[in-house]
Design a protein around this motif. Structure first.
Motif, PDB file in Angstrom:
ATOM      1  N   ILE A 186       0.840  -1.205   0.000  1.00  0.00           N
ATOM      2  CA  ILE A 186       0.000   0.000   0.000  1.00  0.00           C
ATOM      3  C   ILE A 186       0.875   1.256   0.000  1.00  0.00           C
ATOM      4  O   ILE A 186       0.593   2.209  -0.725  1.00  0.00           O
ATOM      5  N   LEU A 190      -4.506  -3.117  -5.379  1.00  0.00           N
ATOM      6  CA  LEU A 190      -3.700  -2.098  -4.707  1.00  0.00           C
ATOM      7  C   LEU A 190      -2.976  -1.195  -5.697  1.00  0.00           C
ATOM      8  O   LEU A 190      -2.836   0.002  -5.462  1.00  0.00           O
ATOM      9  N   LEU A 243      -7.721   0.780   1.180  1.00  0.00           N
ATOM     10  CA  LEU A 243      -7.007  -0.258   0.432  1.00  0.00           C
ATOM     11  C   LEU A 243      -6.735  -1.483   1.300  1.00  0.00           C
ATOM     12  O   LEU A 243      -6.869  -2.622   0.847  1.00  0.00           O
ATOM     13  N   ALA A 246      -8.209  -5.099   0.380  1.00  0.00           N
ATOM     14  CA  ALA A 246      -7.271  -6.180   0.096  1.00  0.00           C
ATOM     15  C   ALA A 246      -7.512  -7.359   1.029  1.00  0.00           C
ATOM     16  O   ALA A 246      -7.517  -8.518   0.586  1.00  0.00           O
TER      17      ALA A 246
END
Length: 192
Positions: free
Chosen positions: A92, A158, A177, A181
């Protein structure tokens, strides 16, 4: 006062990444890159043998750093859950802070000389395998091929930041994110 060579190289690589992302490898000249860092184009040859060497170093460097960060996470985190969270944070951070490199890699890897391209791919495979190892600890019995496919899919999620950069501030984008994820990985190993 002269800028130290290492800092100058990093400055050149950063400028080249932004230019390659905006205009493509073939749409950027050595003079363009030099101009972006305040030197003549030919002065760049003191740092790189050419534009293709610059591109190769750029992609080798980020592949090596990601792989190294993943290896460090896996050896220092206490539990597989902590390892996964740390791996997500590594990816990230890269996705938020380096969207130009994501674009350059996606579009320009084919312009990297063959030997360096093989090295980049090897580093990337090792990076993916760090993820697969952690996911296998979290989800024993899930085939490695499925974990590998899930890892690549999460990277796609991502690494979508070049398309969303600026939509949300980093402090809001990071948890979004991370949550997405985690949910994608959970779904991928729990849906057969």
């Amino acid at each position: 006062m002269a800028v130290p060579t290492r800092n100058r190289r990093a400055e050149i690589l950063d400028a080249a990444a932004r230019l390659f992302a905006a205009r493509g490898f073939h749409g950027v000249t050595i003079e363009d890159i030099g101009g972006a860092v305040g030197v003549s184009g030919p002065a760049l040859y003191r740092h790189f043998s050419g534009k293709d060497a610059l591109l190769a170093e750029m992609l080798l460097d980020i592949s090596s750093r990601l792989r190294g960060s993943a290896a460090a996470v896996v050896t220092t985190a206490a539990t597989p859950t902590e390892m996964l969270d740390a791996l997500l944070n590594v990816q990230i951070t890269f996705a938020i802070e380096q969207p130009a490199l994501i674009t350059v890699h996606d579009r320009e890897l084919g312009n990297v000389p063959e030997q360096e391209r093989r090295q980049i791919r090897r580093l990337q495979r090792l990076y993916v395998e760090e993820w697969v190892t952690v996911l296998a600890e979290l989800h024993p019995g899930t085939p490695a091929a499925r974990l590998r496919a899930a890892t690549h899919a999460v990277f796609g999620l991502l690494n979508s930041t070049p398309h969303s950069a600026g939509e949300l501030p980093s402090q809001a984008m990071r948890p979004l994110l991370h949550t997405m994820a985690r949910a994608a990985l959970h779904a991928s190993v729990n849906t057969h």
